[in-house]
Design a protein around this motif. Structure first.
Motif, short mmCIF file in Angstrom:
data_model
loop_
_atom_site.label_atom_id
_atom_site.label_comp_id
_atom_site.label_asym_id
_atom_site.label_seq_id
_atom_site.Cartn_x
_atom_site.Cartn_y
_atom_site.Cartn_z
N UNK A 157 -8.42 -32.39 -32.45
CA UNK A 157 -9.50 -32.45 -31.46
C UNK A 157 -9.40 -31.27 -30.50
N UNK A 158 -8.19 -30.95 -30.04
CA UNK A 158 -8.02 -29.85 -29.10
C UNK A 158 -8.29 -28.50 -29.76
N UNK A 159 -7.87 -28.34 -31.00
CA UNK A 159 -8.15 -27.09 -31.71
C UNK A 159 -9.67 -26.91 -31.87
N UNK A 160 -10.36 -28.00 -32.23
CA UNK A 160 -11.81 -27.92 -32.38
C UNK A 160 -12.48 -27.59 -31.05
N UNK A 161 -11.93 -28.13 -29.97
CA UNK A 161 -12.50 -27.85 -28.64
C UNK A 161 -12.30 -26.39 -28.26
#
Length: 219
Positions: free
Chosen positions: A71-75
């Motif tokens: 999720x953080x990488x996608x953000x």
């Protein structure tokens, strides 16, 4: 037979609607992640926080991203792509003159769409983790390299046109560092700095470096 086939396979518009819904849901979760990073910081942000912020279940978050790291990488990827699209769009509207293009790049950094306190806080959260996370370094580094090379090219053109006693690459690095520093000051808000004041400060630096291309205006 035709009626049966139609009932078995959903229409193309329905497929597009489902795809749009999935993309919309992912963006909703990414925006909630930005909010949580700005409010809680990197380490305190959880999947549950993001789910609550988006008004969705934890299961929905897991379905789309599987883990907090994904999720953080996608953000971060979303923010990097948004930033790149923003400054490239500003360049496209600026025309061919190097001075106008450099001014447009500087102005783009203080546009409300990019330079909001929540997004600045999210960027700072990622910057704090990038040193120990190669994936973050790669995402941030590719953005920085492309942007920096663009500034170097514009500084080179201005130095040549104005016969300024400057090294284009060092000048570009100094400009980029100044812009990042103003972003940090805006996030802190310790001295009541506003986007307009930060933009004015950056514009003053352009005048100092390239006075024949950015004449000083009377206040």
């Amino acid at each position: 037979m035709k009626n049966g086939a139609a009932a078995t396979h959903p229409p193309e518009t329905e497929k597009r609607g489902r795809k749009a819904s999935k993309e919309t849901r992912r963006l909703q979760l990414i925006e909630a992640t930005i909010d949580s990073l700005a409010k809680r910081g990197y380490s305190e942000t959880t999947m549950a926080d993001v789910a609550d912020g988006a008004g969705l279940s934890r299961g929905i978050v897991n379905f789309h991203f599987e883990s907090k790291e994904k999720l953080l990488v996608a953000t971060l990827q979303h923010m990097a792509e948004e930033y790149a699209a923003h400054w490239k769009g500003a360049l496209a509207k600026a025309g061919p003159e190097p001075s106008a293009r450099l001014a447009a790049l500087v102005a783009a950094d203080f546009d409300r769409a990019i330079c909001s306190r929540r997004k600045l806080a999210a960027w700072c959260a990622f910057w704090g983790e990038a040193r120990s996370r190669p994936t973050y370094q790669a995402l941030c580094g590719s953005r920085d390299e492309m942007y920096q090379e663009t500034v170097v090219e514009l500084c080179s053109a201005l130095v040549e046109a104005g016969d300024y006693p400057l090294d284009p690459r060092q000048t570009a690095l100094a400009l980029d560092a100044m812009l990042e520093g103003l972003w940090l000051r805006l996030m802190m808000r310790g001295d009541d700095l506003t986007r307009d004041k930060a933009h004015a400060a950056a514009s003053t630096m352009l005048t100092t470096l390239f006075p024949r291309h950015f004449p000083r205006t009377s206040s």
